[in-house]
Design a protein around this motif. Structure first.
Motif, short mmCIF file in Angstrom:
data_model
loop_
_atom_site.label_atom_id
_atom_site.label_comp_id
_atom_site.label_asym_id
_atom_site.label_seq_id
_atom_site.Cartn_x
_atom_site.Cartn_y
_atom_site.Cartn_z
N ARG A 16 -17.09 1.89 -8.60
CA ARG A 16 -17.99 1.08 -7.77
C ARG A 16 -17.64 1.18 -6.30
N ILE A 17 -16.44 1.66 -5.99
CA ILE A 17 -16.10 2.04 -4.62
C ILE A 17 -15.52 3.45 -4.67
N ARG A 18 -16.00 4.29 -3.75
CA ARG A 18 -15.53 5.68 -3.74
C ARG A 18 -14.17 5.80 -3.09
N ALA A 19 -13.86 4.91 -2.16
CA ALA A 19 -12.56 4.93 -1.49
C ALA A 19 -12.18 3.50 -1.16
N ALA A 20 -10.89 3.19 -1.32
CA ALA A 20 -10.35 1.86 -1.04
C ALA A 20 -9.46 1.94 0.19
N GLY A 21 -9.58 0.94 1.06
CA GLY A 21 -8.77 0.97 2.27
C GLY A 21 -8.48 -0.43 2.77
N VAL A 22 -7.89 -0.47 3.95
CA VAL A 22 -7.51 -1.74 4.56
C VAL A 22 -7.93 -1.72 6.02
N SER A 23 -7.82 -2.87 6.64
CA SER A 23 -8.16 -3.00 8.05
C SER A 23 -7.14 -3.92 8.70
N ASN A 24 -6.68 -3.55 9.88
CA ASN A 24 -5.75 -4.39 10.65
C ASN A 24 -4.39 -4.55 10.00
N PHE A 25 -4.00 -3.60 9.15
CA PHE A 25 -2.68 -3.66 8.53
C PHE A 25 -1.64 -3.03 9.45
N GLN A 26 -0.49 -3.66 9.55
CA GLN A 26 0.64 -3.16 10.31
C GLN A 26 1.52 -2.31 9.39
N PRO A 27 2.47 -1.54 9.94
CA PRO A 27 3.31 -0.70 9.08
C PRO A 27 3.99 -1.47 7.94
N ALA A 28 4.49 -2.67 8.22
CA ALA A 28 5.18 -3.45 7.16
C ALA A 28 4.22 -3.82 6.03
N TRP B 38 -5.57 -6.09 -3.34
CA TRP B 38 -5.51 -4.63 -3.51
C TRP B 38 -5.65 -4.23 -4.98
N ARG B 39 -5.09 -5.04 -5.88
CA ARG B 39 -5.26 -4.76 -7.32
C ARG B 39 -6.74 -4.80 -7.70
N ALA B 40 -7.49 -5.72 -7.09
CA ALA B 40 -8.93 -5.78 -7.35
C ALA B 40 -9.61 -4.51 -6.85
N LEU B 41 -9.19 -4.01 -5.67
CA LEU B 41 -9.77 -2.77 -5.15
C LEU B 41 -9.42 -1.59 -6.05
N GLU B 42 -8.21 -1.59 -6.60
CA GLU B 42 -7.85 -0.54 -7.57
C GLU B 42 -8.79 -0.57 -8.77
N HIS B 43 -9.06 -1.78 -9.27
CA HIS B 43 -9.94 -1.94 -10.42
C HIS B 43 -11.35 -1.44 -10.10
N LEU B 44 -11.87 -1.79 -8.93
CA LEU B 44 -13.20 -1.36 -8.52
C LEU B 44 -13.27 0.16 -8.34
N THR B 45 -12.17 0.74 -7.87
CA THR B 45 -12.10 2.20 -7.73
C THR B 45 -12.17 2.86 -9.09
N GLU B 46 -11.40 2.33 -10.04
CA GLU B 46 -11.40 2.88 -11.41
C GLU B 46 -12.79 2.78 -12.03
N GLN B 47 -13.52 1.72 -11.70
CA GLN B 47 -14.87 1.54 -12.24
C GLN B 47 -15.90 2.45 -11.57
N TYR C 22 -14.45 0.38 0.73
CA TYR C 22 -14.28 -1.08 0.71
C TYR C 22 -12.91 -1.39 1.28
N LEU C 23 -12.86 -2.32 2.24
CA LEU C 23 -11.63 -2.60 2.97
C LEU C 23 -11.21 -4.06 2.82
N ILE C 24 -9.91 -4.30 2.78
CA ILE C 24 -9.37 -5.65 2.98
C ILE C 24 -9.40 -5.90 4.48
N HIS C 25 -10.12 -6.92 4.91
CA HIS C 25 -10.45 -7.06 6.33
C HIS C 25 -9.22 -7.34 7.21
N TRP C 26 -8.35 -8.25 6.75
CA TRP C 26 -7.10 -8.57 7.47
C TRP C 26 -6.01 -8.82 6.44
#
Length: 276
Positions: free
Chosen positions: A135-147, A124-133, A108-112
């Motif tokens: 319900r998502i096997r891996a949490a990630g992001v999309s279109n994130f820059q280094p900062a 991201w805290r919501a993705l952490e919660h879903l990972t702990e549950q 599951y990714l944060i799209h932008w």
């Protein structure tokens, strides 16, 4: 083609993702079921969709119609910008899961990042919660820059497993890929063929002529040899199969060096710093 022909990339939490997957960006929902069915039939096991694509239901129909076991599939979807924030992300995730007809998603990714709205830490805290549950096997992001990534790393113990970014020979993202490598984040390429814009480049076509492969196959092979996860999209069954036929040849070091010179910092999509 058997399942084992596609290599996997092991993410930073031990989950394995097929290195070559199937994307459904801009595929209308009513065409998506047939396209995904073709992809599964050809041998793809990783399907990448997103809430904003409006075709999670079509993906879900193809998965339901497939005889493949859920454990052999890798399904990615993404939370859209309008749904960012802790509670709204949890609601959006439930909606996506219902459309897909699944109990969990693999990624599951944060799209932008949409930096002006400044909600991605809450999201991201919501993705952490879903990972702990579970319900998502891996949490990630999309279109994130280094900062954006650094801010996540500074505020959370959960390192994104993946950053899915626009990446192709005309936009090679070397700084961002180096940041990923340093922090154990897998690089996943969207628009891996630059919407076809790179396929007429003379350097690419020369390699294609020499190897007896298509320009698209050469570019996909370049991604694989760089270590990128890559998700080409097509609705044409023959092209869906062709995009998978990239494991029976190798690009030489000279080929890789030649393609490295094609970087023009050319985007086909929005810039992550300014899309809000």
């Amino acid at each position: 083609m058997n399942d084992n022909a596609i290599p996997t990339v092991t993410l930073n939490n031990g989950v394995e993702i097929p290195q070559l997957g199937f994307g459904v960006f801009q595929v209308p929902d009513d065409e998506t079921t047939a396209a995904v069915a073709s992809a599964l039939d050809a041998g793809y096991r990783s399907i990448d969709t997103a809430a904003i694509y409006g075709n999670e239901t079509g993906v879900g129909r193809a998965l339901a119609d497939s005889a493949l076991s859920r454990a052999h599939l890798f399904i990615t979807t993404k939370v859209w910008n309008a749904d960012q924030g802790y509670d709204s992300t949890l609601r959006a995730f439930d909606a996506s899961l219902a459309k897909l007809g699944l109990d969990y998603v693999d990624l599951y990714l944060i799209h932008w990042p949409t930096p002006a709205r400044d909600l991605y830490l809450d999201t991201w805290r919501a993705l952490e919660h879903l990972t702990e549950q579970g319900r998502i096997r891996a949490a990630g992001v999309s279109n994130f820059q280094p900062a954006h990534l650094q801010r996540l790393l500074d505020s959370s113990g959960l390192v994104p497993a993946v950053n899915q970014i626009e990446l192709h020979p005309a936009l090679q993202q070397s700084e961002l890929r180096a940041f990923h490598a340093e922090h154990g984040i897998a690089t996943e390429a969207w628009s891996p063929l630059a919407k076809g814009g790179i396929l007429t480049d003379s350097a690419i076509t020369a390699i294609a002529d020499r190897t007896g492969k298509s320009a698209a196959q050469v570019v996909l092979r370049w991604h694989l040899q760089l270590g990128n996860i890559v998700i080409p999209k097509s609705v044409t069954p023959s092209r869906i199969r062709d995009n998978l036929n990239v494991f029976d040849f190798q690009l030489t070091d000279e080929d890789m060096a030649t393609i490295a010179t094609l970087d023009q910092d050319l985007r086909t999509g929005p810039h992550p710093d300014t899309l809000n």
